[in-house]
Design an enzyme around this catalytic site. Structure first.
Site, mmCIF file in Angstrom:
data_model
loop_
_atom_site.group_PDB
_atom_site.id
_atom_site.type_symbol
_atom_site.label_atom_id
_atom_site.label_comp_id
_atom_site.label_asym_id
_atom_site.label_seq_id
_atom_site.Cartn_x
_atom_site.Cartn_y
_atom_site.Cartn_z
ATOM 1 C CG ASN A 146 -3.140 0.546 -18.278
ATOM 2 O OD1 ASN A 146 -3.474 1.596 -18.823
ATOM 3 N ND2 ASN A 146 -3.710 -0.622 -18.562
ATOM 4 C CG ASP A 157 -8.358 -7.372 -6.810
ATOM 5 O OD1 ASP A 157 -8.080 -6.193 -7.097
ATOM 6 O OD2 ASP A 157 -9.393 -7.690 -6.198
ATOM 7 C CB VAL A 158 -3.796 -3.751 -8.419
ATOM 8 C CG1 VAL A 158 -2.967 -4.372 -9.540
ATOM 9 C CG2 VAL A 158 -4.987 -2.985 -8.966
ATOM 10 C CE1 TYR A 189 -11.204 5.852 -14.777
ATOM 11 C CE2 TYR A 189 -11.387 8.073 -15.679
ATOM 12 C CZ TYR A 189 -10.810 6.818 -15.693
ATOM 13 O OH TYR A 189 -9.827 6.532 -16.612
ATOM 14 C CE LYS A 212 -7.654 6.668 -13.803
ATOM 15 N NZ LYS A 212 -6.475 5.782 -13.900
#
Length: 248
Positions: free
Chosen positions: A85, A58-59, A153, A157
């Site tokens: 990614n 889990d990053v 999101y 980003k």
């Protein structure tokens, strides 16, 4: 070891899986990571069990990321490429209705996880011989242009763009090249709903075209093929008919 070593986060499905296939074709040994061990193992077997190595992580968990890169360093002795990614969407609801846990989930997976992975990649790339390596961040079209009801999101980003530029600046004196690929509607489980209609800026719902994830994989393959004195800082690969350029 003559083969180059790559880590692809979110490498078991969708765009990450396509990128992994392309890198294996280019001669990389690829460590794929994600939260679901079973999915990673299936993808490794499907692509090439001798070249793809599954490590669940889990990053958004700092300790788990440190353990992941420690495994890479212990197994292979170096790291040549990191592809950040992994990411998640948030529910498409008015921003004032978004639960705090959904905001935190998006920030953890999309931004904090990329930062943790870059930290560990820098540590390895600065110390190894020969020195340096390459990092490619998945920015998404949302790194420049939002959709309605996409604040978490879009915010993460946009932040990836800043992280890419800052890491590129900090890494260049150590032969670390950092770039970003902004993707528009690559076909995957995450974009499957687009064929049924996506909310547009004027509030209407319209289907949107997608492109094969292989096009993204080839772009990443090109970026990864460059010598470390050259860099693609940003690249946009998108469905040509999607409503992005202009006012549509």
């Amino acid at each position: 070891m003559s083969e180059k070593i790559a880590v692809v986060t979110g490498g078991g499905t969708g765009v990450g899986k396509a990128i992994t296939k392309a890198l294996v074709g280019d001669g990389f040994q690829v460590v794929i990571t994600g939260r679901r061990e079973s999915v990673l193992q299936e993808s490794a077997k499907e692509i090439d069990a001798n070249a793809v190595h599954a490590v669940a992580c889990d990053v958004s968990d700092r300790a788990a990321v440190a353990a992941l890169f420690a495994t890479v360093e212990k197994t292979f002795g170096r790291l040549d490429l990191l592809v950040n990614n992994a990411g998640v969407f948030s529910p498409s609801v008015p921003l004032e209705e978004l639960p705090a846990e959904e905001w935190n989930k998006a920030v953890g997976a999309n931004l904090t996880g990329s930062f943790f992975c870059i930290q560990e990649a820098f540590r390895i790339m600065k110390a190894q011989t020969p020195r340096g390596g390459r990092i490619i961040n998945n920015g998404s079209i949302s790194a420049t242009t939002p959709r309605p009801n996409s604040a978490p999101y879009t915010a993460t980003k946009h932040a990836i763009t800043g992280l890419t530029k800052s890491a590129s600046l900090d890494g260049r004196m150590f032969d670390i090249a950092v770039g970003q690929i902004d993707i528009g509607n690559a076909a995957s489980d995450m974009t499957a709903k687009m064929s049924g209609g996506v909310t547009q800026a004027d509030g209407s719902k319209k289907p949107e075209p997608t492109i094969d994830a292989g096009h993204i994989a080839r772009a990443v393959s090109y970026m990864a093929s460059l010598p470390l004195d050259a860099n693609v800082l940003t690249m946009t690969v998108m469905a040509n008919q999607m409503p992005f350029v202009g006012r549509g």
